[in-house]
Design a protein around this motif. Structure first.
Motif, PDB file in Angstrom:
ATOM      1  N   CYS A 466      36.414  56.892  45.080  1.00  0.00           N
ATOM      2  CA  CYS A 466      36.137  56.333  46.399  1.00  0.00           C
ATOM      3  C   CYS A 466      35.513  54.953  46.211  1.00  0.00           C
ATOM      4  O   CYS A 466      34.849  54.699  45.225  1.00  0.00           O
ATOM      5  CB  CYS A 466      35.150  57.212  47.174  1.00  0.00           C
ATOM      6  N   CYS A 481      28.780  61.285  43.875  1.00  0.00           N
ATOM      7  CA  CYS A 481      29.407  60.658  45.024  1.00  0.00           C
ATOM      8  C   CYS A 481      29.134  61.552  46.237  1.00  0.00           C
ATOM      9  O   CYS A 481      29.306  62.761  46.163  1.00  0.00           O
ATOM     10  CB  CYS A 481      30.913  60.530  44.813  1.00  0.00           C
ATOM     11  N   CYS A 484      32.982  62.619  47.749  1.00  0.00           N
ATOM     12  CA  CYS A 484      33.867  63.569  47.085  1.00  0.00           C
ATOM     13  C   CYS A 484      32.970  64.335  46.112  1.00  0.00           C
ATOM     14  O   CYS A 484      31.772  64.139  46.091  1.00  0.00           O
ATOM     15  CB  CYS A 484      35.029  62.876  46.375  1.00  0.00           C
TER      16      CYS A 484
HETATM   17 ZN    ZN Z   1      33.903  59.872  45.533  1.00  0.00          ZN
END
Ligand code: ZN
Ligand code: ADP
Ligand code: ZN
Length: 751
Positions: A466, A481, A484
Motif C-alpha cells: 500500500c 501496515c 493490510c
Molecule cells: Zn499495507
C-alpha cells in the motif's frame, strides 16, 4: 393477501417450475447459486428456504438451500436432479428472501453476498445436529416396590429434572428408570436444548424493576409510544447520561405488551454485550438473545431456530443482527446511531445497518428510533425537517457537563515544552491521582509512532503493498501496515542508504502510554486499543477492572470514548485533538466533533464535577470550539451549511466507484473510460445537474493491498431514480479480469 392463499402460491411455485435455484458454499469456490432439476415427486413439497442435498461433481452430495425457481437454464448448462429435501421446514421464507434481495439491489451486490452475510452457513452442514436433553418427571406411585418408592419420592420432591442429574442424585440407573417409565410411574421426555450465549447472565434474581421516568424521559417515551404501529424514523437526541436507555426500555415494555418483538442495535460487539446484559436483567434471559459476528455458527444456528419459533422477543446485537429472521417487529432501536461501525466496509455487501433497519421497519410498519448525543448530521437534518426530533437536554440527576479547557500546543512549544503532555494536563493528572480519582487519556492513533524515517536520507518506510507509511509497534518490535496485514521486523538499517539513523516519528497511543508511565510512575496504567485486544472479551474485562477502580489511568484510542459509564472518572485528556479533523474527507469535522464530545461526556458522571483537556494546534477550528461547549446545535449549523455548499449528504447521496488494478496505468485508464461513458449518458439525458459525476481521481490511499485505486464519485440528487440509473449503467459494464470494480453506496468516507 391472506396467509392461506400465499402459502398455496408458494407451493405452486415448485409445481410450476422445472428448476430450482440453490445456494451452496463450496471450499475454493465460495458461496454460489446453481440450477437443479426438481424431480416430479419433490414438486409438491419444495419451497423457498428448504435445505437440500444436491450432487456436485466429484464431491458427491453437498448441502444447499432453495433460493428461487425458474423454467429456464442459462445457455450451455445441463442441470442434475435434486437428491433430497433434508428438512421440509424452510429456514427462511419468501418475504425474507425479498428483503435480502432489496439489500443486494440497494448495495449493488449479489444476493449470494447478502445471503452469506445473513444466514449462518451452519445450515449448509450435513450433520446439523440438534442438541437435546432428557428430562424425567414424577407421575404416580402406582404399585412400586420399596426401592422404587424411594426413587419416586425423591423425584416427586425435586420435580422435573435432567435425567442424568437425577440418576446421580438417586443413585440409580437408566434401566431402573426405564422400567418405571414402562409402568407409567414416571415420564421421560426429550427436549431440544439451545446453546444460548446468554446462559452466563442467567440468575435466579427477579427481573429488575423499572425506575420512575423523569419529565423529559416521559415526554420522549410518549412521543415514541404515539408512533407505535406505523413506520416513522424518530431521532432521540439526548446528551450523554440523559437516560436514553430507560426511555428505550419503557418503549420495549410497551411493545412486548402489544405482542410484538423488538430489534435493538448497538454499534459494537462489546457494547451489544453490555446492553444485552441490561436487557436480560430487566426482561428475562429466556426471551432475550444476542446476535453478532462474534458468536459461533452453532450459537447463531440455535438462536435462529429460537427466533423462528418466536421464543425470542428482544434481539440485541451489532450491525449483522438486522439480518436475523426476527418477525412481527414492533420497534427497532439503534443506539449511538452516529457510529461508523454500523456500516460494513469490507467485504460486500457494504451495507449500512441503519439503512437496512429503515427498510425493515417500513416492512413491519414499526417505528425506527435512532438515539445519540451527537447525531449523524444527515439524521438530524431529516428529523428536524419532518418533526420527528425528540430532545433530552438534561443529564439524569442534573449532573453538570464537564468543563472543557482547550490547550494551545503552539504556546506550549513557545514555552519550550516539547513533550506530548502539556504542563496543565500533567498537573491535573497528578492532582487527580492524589485525590484517588480516575483519568482517561485519549490518543486516537494505533501503534507507537506515525511513521519511521531515515534521518540520513529522508526515506519514509512504506508498506510494500500500500502507498502508506508503516507504523512501529513497540510491543512486537515490528512495523505494521494499518490497511493490510503486512508486518515486518523493525529494520536496523535504512533500506535505502543503510544508515542506522532510523527514527520513529509522530505520536501513537503506545508512545503516550510509555511517556505516561514515566510521568506517573506510581499510577496503575492500562492501554485499551484494538492491538491490546488479543483475547476475546478482554475489552469487557478491562472496562470492568476500570469501573471497579483498579486502574488509575486508562489510555486508549476511540474505543474508550464509547459506552463507559463510570462515576469516578473526573478527568479526561485528549492528546492530539486535531487528529480526527485532519483527514481529507467530507465527514472528518463531524467525526472529530463526535469523538471529542463523546469522550468529554465520560467525565463527571457522578457527584464529582468533571474536567476535560483538549490539546490542539488549531484551537479556533469550529468543530473543536463547539465540541468544547458540547454544543451540537452550533456545530450542526456550520456543518450543514458546508454540506449544502458542496452538495454532500444529506443534500445528495453518494455512490463511490473504485477501479483498481495491479497496473497503475490500466486502473487509471479504465476509470477514465467509465467516467467518460457515464458523462456521455448523463449529458444526453440532461440529468448532469442532479447527477453529478466527479473524477476519476487517484484515491487518497492510492495503493492498497498491491492494487492502484482510482475513484469516481457520483452525487445523486434524484433519489431512487438516480440510484436505479447508476445500477443499470454499471450492470452493463464489462471489464477485463485484471481490473476490479467496487461500488460503495452511501460511503462513510471517501479516502
Ligand atoms: Zn499495507
Ligand atoms: P444515556 O444512554 O442517555 O447515556 P443512561 O440511560 O445510561 O444514559 O442513563 C445514565 C444513568 O442514569 C444510568 O446509570 C441510569 O441507570 C440512570 N438513570 C437514567 N434514568 C433514570 C431514572 N428515570 N431513574 C433512575 N435512574 C436513571
Ligand atoms: Zn536512509
Amino acid at each position: 393477501m391472506s396467509e392461506n392463499t400465499k402459502k398455496t402460491e408458494e407451493q405452486q411455485e415448485g409445481m410450476l417450475n422445472k428448476y430450482a435455484l440453490v445456494l451452496t458454499s463450496i471450499k475454493g469456490i465460495g458461496v454460489k447459486t446453481f440450477s437443479y432439476l426438481i424431480p416430479e415427486d419433490l414438486k409438491p413439497k419444495i419451497k423457498i428456504g428448504q435445505p437440500l442435498l444436491v450432487p456436485f461433481g466429484r464431491m458427491g452430495l453437498i448441502n444447499a438451500f432453495v433460493v428461487g425457481f425458474s423454467n429456464y437454464l442459462p445457455e450451455g448448462i445441463k442441470a442434475k436432479n435434486i437428491s433430497k429435501i433434508l428438512d421440509e421446514t424452510p429456514i427462511f421464507d419468501v418475504d425474507y428472501l425479498k428483503f435480502l434481495e432489496w439489500v443486494a439491489d440497494y448495495y449493488f451486490c449479489s444476493i449470494q453476498n447478502v445471503l452469506e452475510c445473513a444466514v449462518p452457513l451452519k445450515f449448509l452442514n450435513a450433520e446439523k445436529k440438534e442438541l437435546s436433553q432428557k428430562f424425567v418427571e414424577f407421575v404416580t406411585f402406582g404399585n412400586a416396590n420399596k426401592r422404587q418408592k424411594e426413587i419416586l419420592e425423591l423425584l416427586e420432591q425435586t420435580g422435573k429434572i435432567n435425567i442424568a442429574d437425577f440418576e446421580k442424585a438417586a443413585k440409580t440407573t437408566r434401566a431402573t428408570l426405564k422400567k418405571l417409565e414402562n409402568t407409567g410411574c414416571i415420564k421421560i421426555t426429550e427436549e431440544k436444548i439451545y446453546r444460548n450465549p446468554l446462559e452466563i447472565f442467567k440468575t435466579n434474581n427477579p427481573p429488575e424493576p423499572f425506575p420512575k421516568l423523569t419529565e423529559e424521559q416521559t415526554a420522549a417515551y410518549e412521543k415514541i409510544e404515539s408512533h407505535l404501529g406505523s413506520y416513522e424514523k424518530i431521532l432521540l437526541h439526548g446528551v450523554t447520561s440523559s437516560g436514553k436507555t430507560e426511555v428505550y426500555f419503557k418503549a420495549i415494555q410497551e411493545v412486548l405488551k402489544q405482542g410484538k418483538n423488538v430489534l435493538f442495535l448497538a454499534p459494537e460487539i462489546a457494547l451489544a454485550s453490555v446492553l444485552t446484559k441490561r436487557l436480560a436483567k430487566r426482561f428475562g434471559t429466556e426471551i432475550t438473545a444476542i446476535w453478532h459476528s462474534g458468536i459461533s455458527e452453532g450459537e447463531k444456528f440455535d438462536v435462529w431456530q429460537k427466533i423462528k419459533n418466536n421464543e425470542i422477543r428482544i434481539l440485541a446485537g451489532a450491525r449483522s443482527a438486522v439480518f436475523a429472521p426476527l418477525k412481527n417487529i414492533g420497534l427497532i432501536i439503534i443506539d449511538e446511531e452516529h457510529e461508523s461501525a454500523y456500516k460494513q466496509t469490507m467485504p460486500a455487501p457494504r451495507y449500512d445497518a441503519r439503512t437496512v433497519a429503515q427498510k425493515l421497519a417500513q416492512l413491519n410498519n414499526a417505528p425506527l428510533v435512532l438515539g445519540s448525543a451527537t447525531p449523524d448530521v444527515s439524521s438530524y437534518y431529516y428529523a428536524k425537517n419532518t418533526g420527528s426530533l425528540i430532545k433530552m437536554k438534561k443529564r439524569y440527576n442534573d449532573y453538570p457537563l464537564a468543563k472543557v479547557r482547550v490547550i494551545d500546543m503552539k504556546e506550549e512549544r513557545f514555552r519550550a515544552n516539547n513533550g506530548i503532555f502539556s504542563k496543565a494536563l500533567v498537573n491535573a493528572v497528578e492532582e487527580n491521582l492524589r485525590d484517588k480519582k480516575q483519568t482517561i487519556i485519549l490518543m486516537n492513533r494505533r501503534g507507537f509512532s506515525t511513521y519511521t524515517q531515515c534521518l540520513a536520507c529522508g526515506e519514509v518506510i512504506q508498506c510494500p503493498n500500500c502507498a502508506i507509511p508503516l507504523i512501529f509497534h513497540s510491543q512486537t518490535q515490528t512495523l505494521k501496515c494499518h490497511y493490510c496485514d503486512h508486518e515486518e521486523p523493525m529494520p536496523v538499517k535504512c533500506p535505502k542508504c543503510e544508515s542506522e539513523a532510523l527514527k520513529n516519528c509522530g505520536t501513537g497511543v503506545q508512545k503516550v502510554e510509555l511517556i505516561a508511565q514515566k510521568l506517573f510512575p506510581d499510577a496503575k496504567i492500562v492501554r485499551l486499543d484494538s492491538d491490546a485486544l488479543a483475547k476475546k472479551n478482554l475489552h469487557i474485562e478491562i472496562l470492568d477492572e476500570f469501573s471497579k477502580g483498579n486502574i488509575d489511568i486508562l489510555i486508549g484510542t476511540q474505543m474508550l470514548a464509547k459506552g463507559l459509564d463510570n462515576p469516578n472518572v473526573t478527568l479526561v485528556g485528549v492528546i492530539n485533538a486535531d487528529n480526527s479533523f485532519n483527514l481529507p474527507d467530507f465527514r472528518s469535522s463531524e467525526r472529530g466533533f463526535q469523538l471529542l464530545t463523546q469522550v468529554a461526556g465520560r467525565a463527571g458522571r457522578g457527584d464529582n464535577p468533571g474536567e476535560v483537556y483538549f490539546q490542539t494546534y488549531n484551537p479556533e477550528f469550529f468543530a473543536l470550539e463547539t465540541a468544547k461547549e458540547q454544543d451540537y446545535e452550533s456545530f450542526y449549523k456550520t456543518e450543514i451549511q458546508s454540506r449544502e455548499d458542496f452538495d454532500y449528504p444529506p443534500f445528495s447521496k453518494i455512490i463511490r466507484i473504485i477501479l483498481s488494478s495491479k497496473n497503475q496505468y490500466r486502473a487509471e485508464r479504465s476509470a477514465q473510460e467509465i467516467a467518460m461513458r457515464l458523462n456521455d449518458v448523463v449529458n444526453k439525458m440532461q440529468i448532469s445537474e442532479p447527477l453529478s459525476i466527479l473524477g476519476p481521481v487517484a484515491c487518497v490511499i492510492e495503493k492498497l493491498q498491491e492494487r492502484y485505486r482510482f475513484q469516481i464519485l457520483i452525487k445523486n440528487k434524484l433519489e431512487e431514480k438516480g440510484h436505479r440509473f447508476i445500477h443499470s449503467f454499471l450492470s452493463q459494464i464489462k471489464l477485463p479480469d485484471d481490473i476490479k470494480l467496487t461500488v460503495d453506496v452511501d460511503p462513510l468516507d471517501i479516502l
